[in-house]
Design a protein around this motif. Sequence first.
Motif, short mmCIF file in Angstrom:
data_model
loop_
_atom_site.label_atom_id
_atom_site.label_comp_id
_atom_site.label_asym_id
_atom_site.label_seq_id
_atom_site.Cartn_x
_atom_site.Cartn_y
_atom_site.Cartn_z
N GLN A 113 0.83 -1.21 0.00
CA GLN A 113 0.00 0.00 0.00
C GLN A 113 0.87 1.26 0.00
O GLN A 113 0.61 2.20 -0.75
N LYS A 115 10.81 8.46 -2.43
CA LYS A 115 10.22 8.16 -3.74
C LYS A 115 10.66 9.19 -4.77
O LYS A 115 10.83 8.88 -5.94
N ASN A 137 1.18 4.11 -3.23
CA ASN A 137 0.41 5.32 -2.95
C ASN A 137 1.35 6.54 -2.97
O ASN A 137 2.31 6.60 -2.22
N GLU A 138 1.05 7.51 -3.83
CA GLU A 138 1.89 8.71 -3.96
C GLU A 138 1.88 9.58 -2.71
O GLU A 138 2.75 10.44 -2.55
N TYR A 139 0.92 9.38 -1.84
CA TYR A 139 0.82 10.16 -0.61
C TYR A 139 2.07 9.99 0.26
O TYR A 139 2.51 10.93 0.91
N PHE A 140 2.64 8.81 0.25
CA PHE A 140 3.82 8.52 1.08
C PHE A 140 5.08 8.97 0.36
O PHE A 140 5.28 8.70 -0.82
N LEU A 141 5.94 9.66 1.08
CA LEU A 141 7.15 10.22 0.50
C LEU A 141 8.28 9.21 0.36
O LEU A 141 9.24 9.45 -0.35
#
Length: 153
Positions: free
Chosen positions: A106, A146, A110-114
């Motif tokens: 997940q 990321k 997910n781009e939300y997580f750096l």
Amino acid sequence: MRIDPKAAVGGFPALTIRKLVRRLNDLPNWNTETVQTILRKERAEAEAIVRALVEAGLAVPKSSRGMNGCATTQLARSFGSATAARPITRQTADHVLSQLLERVNQVNSNEYFLAKVTKVVVLGSYLRTDADRLSDLDIAVELQPKEANWTAA
């Protein structure tokens, strides 16, 4: 090392002694007053605790620069890091590891997580396939940003 949370060391609760030893392990030399301060005990009880530590092999008398005191032993280092938690089954460890790996997927998608998880390593007793009861599940996780140049963002 595992300790019984209901056990005693010299008549004192093992968990209290473990907490004390964790603090004393950071000190090169300590005395009864140190124990009094850490545990907030009267002098007589602190003296009894110091005697119990010495008798249990968790401390040794030490003189330094004309001052008498004590130092913790290697056994005290092990005792300070001992767990009082109950063992877990391999089935529970497998389930927890599976949940962690789902969470890793997940996070990585997910781009939300750096950061992304680049490596998950399982260590310790889990690797012994002959053991059905495990002390815990030891896991190391390696992360990388990321974004290649995350300071420019």
